[in-house]
Design an enzyme around this catalytic site. Structure first.
Site, short mmCIF file in Angstrom:
data_model
loop_
_atom_site.label_atom_id
_atom_site.label_comp_id
_atom_site.label_asym_id
_atom_site.label_seq_id
_atom_site.Cartn_x
_atom_site.Cartn_y
_atom_site.Cartn_z
CG HIS A 16 -45.45 -42.74 25.04
ND1 HIS A 16 -46.04 -41.45 24.88
CD2 HIS A 16 -45.84 -43.39 26.44
CE1 HIS A 16 -46.53 -41.12 26.23
NE2 HIS A 16 -46.44 -42.10 26.98
CE LYS A 40 -56.47 -37.84 32.82
NZ LYS A 40 -55.40 -39.00 33.57
NE ARG A 89 -42.55 -42.58 32.84
CZ ARG A 89 -43.46 -41.60 32.90
NH1 ARG A 89 -43.39 -40.56 32.19
NH2 ARG A 89 -44.59 -42.06 33.38
CB SER A 127 -47.70 -36.69 28.03
OG SER A 127 -47.56 -38.01 27.52
P1 ADP Z 1 -51.18 -43.35 31.54
O1 ADP Z 1 -52.09 -42.09 31.64
O2 ADP Z 1 -52.09 -44.49 31.40
O3 ADP Z 1 -49.97 -43.30 32.59
P2 ADP Z 1 -49.28 -42.42 29.61
O4 ADP Z 1 -49.51 -41.93 28.07
O5 ADP Z 1 -48.90 -41.72 30.40
O6 ADP Z 1 -50.53 -43.04 30.06
O7 ADP Z 1 -48.19 -43.64 29.67
C1 ADP Z 1 -48.51 -45.02 29.01
C2 ADP Z 1 -47.32 -45.97 29.24
O8 ADP Z 1 -46.14 -45.40 28.67
C3 ADP Z 1 -47.14 -46.09 30.79
O9 ADP Z 1 -46.90 -47.51 31.10
C4 ADP Z 1 -45.87 -45.09 31.09
O10 ADP Z 1 -44.99 -45.87 32.13
C5 ADP Z 1 -45.31 -45.54 29.79
N1 ADP Z 1 -44.42 -44.33 29.47
C6 ADP Z 1 -44.64 -43.05 29.70
N2 ADP Z 1 -43.47 -42.27 29.33
C7 ADP Z 1 -42.46 -43.08 29.05
C8 ADP Z 1 -41.15 -42.96 28.54
N3 ADP Z 1 -40.63 -42.00 28.51
N4 ADP Z 1 -40.39 -44.21 28.19
C9 ADP Z 1 -41.03 -45.54 28.31
N5 ADP Z 1 -42.25 -45.56 28.71
C10 ADP Z 1 -43.06 -44.41 28.96
#
Ligand code: ADP
Length: 158
Positions: A16, A40, A89, A127
């Protein structure tokens, strides 16, 4: 330009953070919008997630944090965002992300979604994977910012 980067960030990973840095370089401003989803139960409270992001983005020019309930397009409008930023990803992300992008565009056709491909070294990070490793006592220092590693340690201490 101002990009809205919405997500759960439960918790923030280095993947992120990498996207936030690159987004700021590209667009000038990235507003990280933490979703408060009442249906959630997150692992970390909204306050904790905001705190983790605020600490970890300290010193990144143009990075700001907010939270929202409801529709992402409404959050974008309220904050005068020019676009939505999301990360990709792998192919497995693609279908889901495309569906959300189409949905958001059907609600506001002027709001574009821009995807950035993850840096290869972060492409395995999510996450949930991070939480799984931390739960069983594995090292997560190379996966998350320091403050998140500490929070995970405390969370799974017992
Ligand atoms: P959501 O529940 O909306 O999917 P996340 O926190 O899991 O929220 O992800 C938010 C955004 O960050 C999404 O677009 C996801 O694809 C991106 N993301 C998650 N992990 C990574 C990573 N390792 N590298 C780059 N982008 C990521």
């Amino acid at each position: 330009m101002k990009a809205l980067y919405p997500g759960s960030f439960d918790p923030l990973t280095l993947g992120h953070l990498d996207l936030i840095k690159r987004g700021c370089e590209l667009f000038g401003e990235v507003l990280i919008a933490v979703i408060e989803n009442p249906s959630k139960t997150p692992t970390f409270t909204l306050d904790k997630r905001i705190n983790q992001i605020t600490h970890s983005t300290h010193g990144i020019n143009g990075a700001h944090v907010c939270s929202y309930k409801g529709l992402t397009v409404d959050c974008a409008k309220q904050n005068n965002a020019d676009l939505i930023l999301r990360g990709l990803r792998a192919m497995s992300d693609f279908e889901y992300e495309l569906q959300i992008a189409h949905t958001n565009r059907s609600l506001n056709e002027r709001l574009e979604t821009i995807f950035l491909a993850t840096s290869a070294r972060h492409s395995f990070l999510s996450s949930s994977v991070v939480k799984e490793v931390a739960r069983f006592g594995g090292k997560v220092n190379h996966m998350v910012p320091k403050i998140v590693a500490n929070d995970l340690k405390m969370l799974y201490a017992n």
